[in-house]
Scaffold this motif. Structure first.
Motif, PDB file in Angstrom:
ATOM      1  N   SER A  97       0.839  -1.207   0.000  1.00 44.24           N
ATOM      2  CA  SER A  97       0.000   0.000   0.000  1.00 44.24           C
ATOM      3  C   SER A  97       0.871   1.252   0.000  1.00 44.24           C
ATOM      4  O   SER A  97       0.560   2.237  -0.681  1.00 44.24           O
ATOM      5  CB  SER A  97      -0.943   0.001   1.208  1.00 44.24           C
ATOM      6  N   HIS A  98       1.974   1.218   0.766  1.00 43.57           N
ATOM      7  CA  HIS A  98       2.908   2.349   0.732  1.00 43.57           C
ATOM      8  C   HIS A  98       3.436   2.555  -0.686  1.00 43.57           C
ATOM      9  O   HIS A  98       3.496   3.681  -1.191  1.00 43.57           O
ATOM     10  CB  HIS A  98       4.098   2.093   1.661  1.00 43.57           C
ATOM     11  N   ILE A 140       1.057   4.136  -3.117  1.00 42.29           N
ATOM     12  CA  ILE A 140       0.930   5.583  -2.901  1.00 42.29           C
ATOM     13  C   ILE A 140       2.129   6.318  -3.482  1.00 42.29           C
ATOM     14  O   ILE A 140       1.979   7.385  -4.096  1.00 42.29           O
ATOM     15  CB  ILE A 140       0.787   5.880  -1.397  1.00 42.29           C
ATOM     16  N   PRO A 169       0.202   9.042  -5.670  1.00 40.08           N
ATOM     17  CA  PRO A 169      -0.258   9.572  -4.379  1.00 40.08           C
ATOM     18  C   PRO A 169      -1.604  10.280  -4.417  1.00 40.08           C
ATOM     19  O   PRO A 169      -2.213  10.491  -3.367  1.00 40.08           O
ATOM     20  CB  PRO A 169       0.856  10.560  -3.999  1.00 40.08           C
ATOM     21  N   ASN A 197      -5.847   4.377  -2.958  1.00 40.44           N
ATOM     22  CA  ASN A 197      -4.574   3.859  -2.455  1.00 40.44           C
ATOM     23  C   ASN A 197      -4.428   4.136  -0.962  1.00 40.44           C
ATOM     24  O   ASN A 197      -3.943   3.298  -0.196  1.00 40.44           O
ATOM     25  CB  ASN A 197      -3.409   4.491  -3.220  1.00 40.44           C
ATOM     26  N   HIS A 198      -4.849   5.316  -0.536  1.00 42.01           N
ATOM     27  CA  HIS A 198      -4.761   5.678   0.882  1.00 42.01           C
ATOM     28  C   HIS A 198      -5.786   4.905   1.710  1.00 42.01           C
ATOM     29  O   HIS A 198      -5.513   4.548   2.863  1.00 42.01           O
ATOM     30  CB  HIS A 198      -4.962   7.183   1.040  1.00 42.01           C
ATOM     31  N   GLN A 231      -4.409   1.567   2.302  1.00 42.13           N
ATOM     32  CA  GLN A 231      -3.398   1.694   3.352  1.00 42.13           C
ATOM     33  C   GLN A 231      -4.073   1.718   4.730  1.00 42.13           C
ATOM     34  O   GLN A 231      -3.600   1.081   5.683  1.00 42.13           O
ATOM     35  CB  GLN A 231      -2.591   2.973   3.136  1.00 42.13           C
ATOM     36  N   SER A 279      -4.657   7.825   7.366  1.00 49.41           N
ATOM     37  CA  SER A 279      -4.795   7.400   5.971  1.00 49.41           C
ATOM     38  C   SER A 279      -6.208   7.653   5.459  1.00 49.41           C
ATOM     39  O   SER A 279      -6.403   8.080   4.317  1.00 49.41           O
ATOM     40  CB  SER A 279      -4.440   5.916   5.831  1.00 49.41           C
ATOM     41  N   VAL A 333      -6.709  11.400   4.893  1.00 48.59           N
ATOM     42  CA  VAL A 333      -6.074  11.807   3.637  1.00 48.59           C
ATOM     43  C   VAL A 333      -6.902  11.327   2.447  1.00 48.59           C
ATOM     44  O   VAL A 333      -7.091  12.060   1.466  1.00 48.59           O
ATOM     45  CB  VAL A 333      -4.635  11.259   3.557  1.00 48.59           C
ATOM     46  N   ALA A 334      -7.416  10.096   2.532  1.00 49.07           N
ATOM     47  CA  ALA A 334      -8.254   9.567   1.452  1.00 49.07           C
ATOM     48  C   ALA A 334      -9.475  10.455   1.235  1.00 49.07           C
ATOM     49  O   ALA A 334      -9.832  10.787   0.095  1.00 49.07           O
ATOM     50  CB  ALA A 334      -8.688   8.137   1.775  1.00 49.07           C
ATOM     51  N   GLU A 337       4.558   9.299   2.506  1.00 53.60           N
ATOM     52  CA  GLU A 337       4.176  10.591   3.089  1.00 53.60           C
ATOM     53  C   GLU A 337       4.762  11.743   2.275  1.00 53.60           C
ATOM     54  O   GLU A 337       4.085  12.745   2.012  1.00 53.60           O
ATOM     55  CB  GLU A 337       4.668  10.659   4.534  1.00 53.60           C
ATOM     56  N   THR A 358       2.890  12.249  -0.959  1.00 51.27           N
ATOM     57  CA  THR A 358       1.539  12.800  -0.784  1.00 51.27           C
ATOM     58  C   THR A 358       1.555  14.260  -0.354  1.00 51.27           C
ATOM     59  O   THR A 358       0.608  15.008  -0.636  1.00 51.27           O
ATOM     60  CB  THR A 358       0.773  11.969   0.261  1.00 51.27           C
TER      61      THR A 358
END
Length: 352
Positions: free
Chosen positions: A76-77, A80, A84, A89-90, A93, A109, A112-113, A308, A311
């Motif tokens: 998952s990292h 991203i 990103p 994807n987030h 994660q 996460s 952010v999503a 991170e 993103t």
């Protein structure tokens, strides 16, 4: 490449997730060589990144289905890093973090999503609501699962921040008398909560944390309030001749510090310290793990730092100076994962 992708997709539809993962891993190896199309000469870097991200995302799902959330989190990292701006994807994660009971990181996460979904003008109100409910659940799980600290969110508009912080500390002491050995309010950035959890959409908050242990509270405050986070005592605690003490420090103190900093990040999109601050925290975390010879965990955290960094430009304004720092830290992360030392920005930050 196309054959591997077709076979992987077929195995996935048949719910043979182990075989699907093997095929997708094979496809990923080809993609890493730049073969995003049947004709390598026509493959662009963007094509390769998008395809790699999709393959990584399929691996996340496969490993989650196979009950291997650690591997799912790793991929998952990577998904991203390659793409990103894709909110899914987030979210994947977040699910991986949740399966590992790392609820603060799952909350971040998901936050952010949701932010990226709204930023991309996602039109489905139901999707937005579900993301916020998931975010809310992860915040609650994080608070109920950690007994070393407690938190209070105080609505904040345009009042005098110093006065508001005093009010918050007083209210915190009244509500959480068992967590007043050390109390502080995050001074860098405004916090947000899921709108579904609140009656005032868009409301901003100050976050106040209180700790049972004074030393841990003071250390967390120092770690998260400086522009370039520095973990006090790191060089002393992790000298080569003190490995046993280092392990004790990590178990009794280090883990609690990282848990608190992870929680702070679960409701803060924009960080006034700068877009790199969160990633620098991960660099410190990885450095601690490397001194304890926890190489696999170190690699996981460094990959998380790269995600991170990738993103960050989507979450807040990035100046030219910030951009240079982002690029330098990303290069340092790649070097560290390859077994080298970060000789660019990270080397300078460590001297602070």
């Amino acid at each position: 490449l196309q054959a591997a992708l077709r076979e992987g997709s077929a195995r996935y539809r048949q719910r043979d997730f182990a075989a699907a993962a093997a095929k997708f891993n094979a496809a990923l190896q080809l993609c890493s060589k730049g073969f995003a199309t049947e004709d390598p000469l026509k493959s662009s870097p963007d094509d390769a990144s998008r395809l790699s991200s999709w393959i990584e995302s399929m691996l996340v799902i496969c490993y989650l289905k196979l009950g291997q959330p650690g591997l799912a989190l790793h991929h998952s990292h990577r998904s991203i890093i390659q793409n990103p701006s894709n909110f899914c994807n987030h979210l994947r994660q977040a699910v991986s973090f949740r399966c590992l009971h790392r609820y603060s990181e799952a909350a971040r996460s998901t936050m952010v999503a949701h932010y990226l979904y709204v930023l991309a003008e996602g039109a489905e109100l139901e999707t937005s609501d579900l993301l916020q409910l998931y975010w809310q659940d992860m915040i609650q799980e994080a608070l109920s699962g950690d007994v070393s600290f407690s938190a209070l969110y105080t609505p904040f508009e345009k009042e005098n921040k110093a006065d508001k912080i005093k009010e918050a500390h007083k209210a915190f002491a009244e509500r959480h008398p068992d967590y007043v050995q050390h109390v502080f309010t995050d001074p860098h950035g405004i916090h947000l909560l899921p709108e579904k959890a609140e009656s005032h959409p868009g409301q901003q908050y100050l976050l106040t944390l209180g700790f049972r242990n004074r030393d841990i509270g003071k250390t967390v405050e120092k770690f998260v309030t400086r522009k370039f986070p520095v973990l006090p005592g790191q060089k002393i605690a992790f000298s080569p001749s003190m490995e046993q003490q280092a392990e004790i420090f990590w178990q009794n103190t280090g883990k609690r510090i990282m848990a608190a900093t992870a929680f702070i990040g679960s409701t803060k999109i924009k960080d006034e310290r700068g877009p790199c601050a969160r990633a620098i925290e991960y660099f410190h975390h990885a450095s601690l793990l490397s001194r304890l010879w926890k190489r696999e965990e170190q690699a996981q955290v460094m990959t998380q730092a790269m995600a991170e960094l990738a993103t960050a430009p989507y979450l807040q304004r990035v100046s030219q100076e910030d951009k240079k720092m982002l690029q330098s830290l990303m290069a340092d992360a790649v070097d560290i994962l390859a077994g080298r030392t970060g000789e660019r920005a990270w080397a300078e930050i460590q001297k602070v």
